[in-house]
Structure formats: structure tokens, C-alpha cells
Write a protein that holds these residues in place. Sequence first.
Motif, short mmCIF file in Angstrom:
data_model
loop_
_atom_site.label_atom_id
_atom_site.label_comp_id
_atom_site.label_asym_id
_atom_site.label_seq_id
_atom_site.Cartn_x
_atom_site.Cartn_y
_atom_site.Cartn_z
N LYS A 83 -2.40 13.53 -3.38
CA LYS A 83 -2.60 11.92 -3.55
C LYS A 83 -3.68 11.64 -5.21
O LYS A 83 -3.65 11.16 -6.00
CB LYS A 83 -2.55 11.20 -2.15
N LEU A 84 -4.83 12.46 -4.22
CA LEU A 84 -6.11 11.90 -5.81
C LEU A 84 -5.16 12.15 -7.29
O LEU A 84 -5.59 11.88 -7.86
CB LEU A 84 -7.05 12.81 -4.94
N ASN A 85 -4.55 13.10 -6.72
CA ASN A 85 -4.51 13.59 -8.26
C ASN A 85 -3.34 12.64 -9.44
O ASN A 85 -3.62 11.91 -9.79
CB ASN A 85 -3.56 14.98 -8.59
N ILE A 86 -2.45 11.95 -8.06
CA ILE A 86 -1.84 10.73 -8.74
C ILE A 86 -2.16 9.81 -9.00
O ILE A 86 -2.00 9.37 -10.25
CB ILE A 86 -0.30 10.65 -8.10
N LEU A 87 -3.41 9.46 -8.47
CA LEU A 87 -4.68 8.71 -8.90
C LEU A 87 -5.41 8.42 -10.42
O LEU A 87 -5.59 7.96 -11.06
CB LEU A 87 -5.71 8.51 -7.72
N ASN A 88 -5.49 10.11 -10.18
CA ASN A 88 -6.23 10.58 -11.20
C ASN A 88 -5.33 10.31 -12.70
O ASN A 88 -6.09 9.85 -13.77
CB ASN A 88 -6.45 11.29 -10.89
N ARG A 145 1.10 -0.96 -0.60
CA ARG A 145 0.02 0.21 0.17
C ARG A 145 1.21 1.35 -0.32
O ARG A 145 1.31 1.56 1.28
CB ARG A 145 -0.75 -0.06 1.22
N PRO A 146 1.34 1.56 -1.07
CA PRO A 146 3.23 2.70 -1.40
C PRO A 146 2.31 4.12 -1.10
O PRO A 146 3.11 3.99 -0.32
CB PRO A 146 2.80 1.70 -2.33
N LEU A 147 0.92 4.38 -1.60
CA LEU A 147 1.53 5.13 -2.20
C LEU A 147 0.86 7.02 -0.64
O LEU A 147 -0.60 6.20 0.14
CB LEU A 147 0.20 6.12 -3.02
N TYR A 148 1.19 7.55 -0.24
CA TYR A 148 0.19 7.96 0.93
C TYR A 148 0.64 9.73 0.42
O TYR A 148 1.68 10.70 -0.67
CB TYR A 148 1.32 7.70 2.06
N GLU A 149 0.38 10.66 1.31
CA GLU A 149 0.44 11.83 0.43
C GLU A 149 1.31 12.81 2.09
O GLU A 149 0.61 12.71 3.23
CB GLU A 149 -0.22 12.91 0.76
N GLU A 150 1.88 13.42 2.15
CA GLU A 150 2.71 14.13 3.45
C GLU A 150 3.14 15.63 3.08
O GLU A 150 3.66 15.62 1.99
CB GLU A 150 4.12 13.49 3.45
N LEU A 151 3.14 16.86 3.67
CA LEU A 151 2.99 18.23 3.65
C LEU A 151 2.94 18.52 2.17
O LEU A 151 3.91 19.13 1.50
CB LEU A 151 4.94 18.17 3.42
N ASP A 152 1.68 17.88 1.70
CA ASP A 152 1.21 18.51 0.48
C ASP A 152 1.96 18.39 -1.29
O ASP A 152 2.27 18.12 -2.00
CB ASP A 152 1.23 20.03 0.75
N LEU A 153 2.69 16.59 -0.19
CA LEU A 153 3.61 16.49 -1.36
C LEU A 153 2.79 14.79 -1.43
O LEU A 153 2.33 14.17 -0.35
CB LEU A 153 5.07 16.23 -1.16
N ALA A 154 3.73 14.12 -2.44
CA ALA A 154 2.77 12.68 -3.12
C ALA A 154 4.14 11.86 -2.63
O ALA A 154 4.99 11.55 -3.98
CB ALA A 154 2.04 12.28 -4.46
N LEU A 155 4.49 10.55 -2.14
CA LEU A 155 5.00 9.50 -2.60
C LEU A 155 4.98 8.48 -1.84
O LEU A 155 3.70 7.97 -1.55
CB LEU A 155 5.76 9.52 -1.19
N LEU A 156 5.26 7.11 -2.67
CA LEU A 156 5.65 5.44 -2.72
C LEU A 156 6.80 5.41 -1.74
O LEU A 156 7.54 5.92 -1.52
CB LEU A 156 5.85 5.45 -4.00
N LYS A 157 5.79 5.04 -0.93
CA LYS A 157 6.81 3.37 0.62
C LYS A 157 7.36 2.45 -0.68
O LYS A 157 6.56 1.73 -1.53
CB LYS A 157 5.62 3.29 1.26
N THR A 158 8.50 2.00 -0.15
CA THR A 158 9.37 1.36 -0.88
C THR A 158 10.36 0.40 0.61
O THR A 158 10.26 0.65 1.40
CB THR A 158 10.54 1.46 -1.69
#
Length: 467
Positions: free
Chosen positions: A220-225, A120-133
Motif C-alpha cells: 500500500k505504501l508503495n502505491i501511495l509513493n 477511503r479506498p486504498l488497502y492492503e490484503e495478502l501483500d496486494l494493494a486494492l481499491l474499494k469501489t
Amino acid sequence: MEKYTKEELEKMNENLANKEVNGWDTDININKIFNFAELYKEFLKNSKVERQAVKEIIKKLDENGFRNINDLEKLNIGDKVYFINNKKAVYALEIKEDILNNINLLGSHIDSPRLDLKVRPLYEELDLALLKTQYYGGIKKYQWTAIPLSLVGVITKRGGEIIEVNIGDKDSDPIFTITDILPHLGREQISKPGNKLIDGEQLNVLVGSQKIGDINGAVKLNILNILNKKYGIREQDLSASELSFVPNFKPRDLGFDCSMVAGYGQDDKVCAFVSLCAFLSANSTKTKGIIFADKEEIGSYGNTGMQSELFDTFLGEVITKLGYTGINDLRTLYKNMNMLSADVDGSIEPNFKSPFDEKNNSKMGYGVVITKYTGSGGKYSASDANSEYVRKVMDVFDDNNIVYQVSSLGKVDAGGGGTIAYILANKGVNVVDCGIAVMSMHAPLEVSSKFDIYEMYKAYTAFYENM
């Protein structure tokens, strides 16, 4: 004690003492060496992860008359077949007479250290989108920050549709990165030991910063879109993906003299490419076999790793379709098999000599490396080749003027490593590790010698034709 003249002593030394040979001091064909390196760099560029490597390998096998064993009901002497293991490993044979008593086998692996997406990699922090690895294989984590990364792999959608992903290879593609703290505020970080400079949970890749609108989680929603529009996926589909971040470096010539190759994934795709070339070109009277394995960097586990029984299944199907029915035929085949475990060795590093035994470890530019035993400390978890078999391999190389060195990995208590050799040795196969010395091994950018690469091709060809 008998007295000797200086000339006699020099002749005695010439005849008896071991000689290290730098390959560039030998009679070489520069054009052949450099042209072969160009082919290798192209393969390396297109084979960052296993599935990509399998595609490149199958393309070459198909071009050379090999067929998928699943398409054949019966086999005959002269047939050339392969088996694809879950699109991430390949085994192949060119069948000659008396297969149970004569198989020469090369075995490499096509996985390399990298950063895999968490489930479950995608998250948002400080108005930035990141992927956990989750890092895959043995890495120095600090080497993976502040470098350009590509995202490659596959996503399996509901219903089984497979979406291929490769973002970063084209100049028009975006890249990704893991940011690092500025040195002005990094005093606490740089005071830590090297293995603590970056924690595994800090290997989070920056993938976006633009909001889609006035809503919580808008980045995050923008990345999903974006992903939905491009690939037709939802966030849930990321959990059924095999996506990896790999260094966004193209293989390049290294040095003023262009005598080296710098690139990601040379452990172990350099041996994979060279063994494939030797397998396709060698003129052998014995059955030739080849392995391109997955999961070596994490212990060869899983159904695409060499610890699975699918290689046994492939060989069992071959001998059954050839008409053998004996219950011990597969065991006989293994017992009479000769193998080189085609894997790289760690070269002595001029800037970091302390963990190396310079009298026993390999050097880049000094030809092919025969590693008699692996493991660590008291040879724990080692594959330790028999004296007779090591001598046999050395004789083949000597008879064919191959520049080689016999090596072990590092000082006794400095660490250690392993390959797929022990897995085949456990089945009764005569096997020894044989590859080339690589510098900056497991780093995002590894270094190899063009001379060594071509000499390895000559060595593997000699093995197929003369063992």
C-alpha cells in the motif's frame, strides 16, 4: 360480410397495417452511415466520464460560435450561448425570435454505469494493494470482473488544485482488473443466483503487488509513493476525488459486415453525440435548445442532475438578458416547449427473448425508437406522452422519411426504467422519449446499429427544423 379479392386484401393490408422496416432494406447511403459512425466512435473514446464528455462538447460549441452566458451582460436574437454546470453537465441555446413560444429542445445524459472509488479506498490484503469501489447506476456486478479497467477522473488537492487522471488509455499505461475465482473452486459461487455471484463489496480493484521495503503495509505504501511522485497527492486526497474505473475497451466495429458499434457508455453518449451534431447543423427558424445532463443513471439527483434548478437558472438568465421581466415568463417558456428526451431503449435480445414483448418492444436496426411511456408495472414513475404530441412527432418523422418504431420497454411486469423526460414533463413541457435500441445495455460493452445512429441524426435534425 363484404367479400374482397386477394389483390384488394393485399392493398388494404398495405394501406392499413403497421409495417416494421429494417433499415438496411431501405434506400441508404452506406458511406454517410459509416463515416458518421467513425466520428461517433472518436467521441465515445474520448468521453468515458462526464467531465471528459463536457470538454468534447464545449470544444464543438466554441468552434461553432457559442459563448459562455457568464461572459455576456445582454443577449440578442441570434446569440448562441451555453452554461456549464460544475463541469459535468451543459445546457445550450441558439436564440431566435419569440423565444417564449418556440423552443425545440433535445435532452440527453452523459453519465454511464461505472465503478466509483469509495471515500477511503486504498488497502492492503495478502501483500496486494486494492481499491474499494461503489458501483454507480444499474449494473450486473458479475460482468465487471476479469475485464481490463481504466482509472479516470479528477483529484482536488488542498488549496483547490485539480489533478486530471486518465490511466489506461495509452498503450504504455498499465490497466487494472477485479479478479474472479477459478472455476475449479467456484462451485459455491456458480450455485448462487446471478445477482449474488459477485457481491458489491467484492468489487475491489487490484492495483499493485510490489513492496517498497520491510514495513507493515509496504505494498500500500508503495502505491501511495507512486501516486505522490506522479500527482503530488497523499492518501487523504483520495477522499476528495472523483475517480472511476471504466472498461478499458476502445469503441470498435462489430460483425463481419462492420455494421454495428461495440463500446462502453453508449447509454447515453450515442444520443448525446448525435443530438450535438443535429443541434449544430440543423437550420431552424425557432430557438434550438440542448441538454447534456449528469446523474440520470442514479435518479437525476444532485446539483448536476436534471432535478436541480440550475437548468431553470440558465433559462431564467437567458430570458432576463433578453429583456423579459414577466414573473411567469419561465413558466410560459416551458409550456410552449417541444422536447425529445434523447435516451436509448433496450433492444429485444435474440438470446434472451423472455422478458420482451416482441409485438411492442424495439429492435436494433429498425430505426429510431419513440418510447411513448416509461416507468414500470402500472406505469409507476412514468413519463407518459400525450397522444397529440406523439402524433406530431410521428408526422414530422413520416414527412421526412425517417425510419422509426414506437416502443415500450419489456413485458409489463418484467421490470422497467426511466429517463429525464418526467422531470421536464413535470414543468409542463411537451416531451416524449426518442433514441435508438441498444443491445447489452448497461454492460461494459454495449452494441448499437450504425444505421440507427445515422437515422437518429436525421430524425433529430428533422425535429429541430420542422416542429
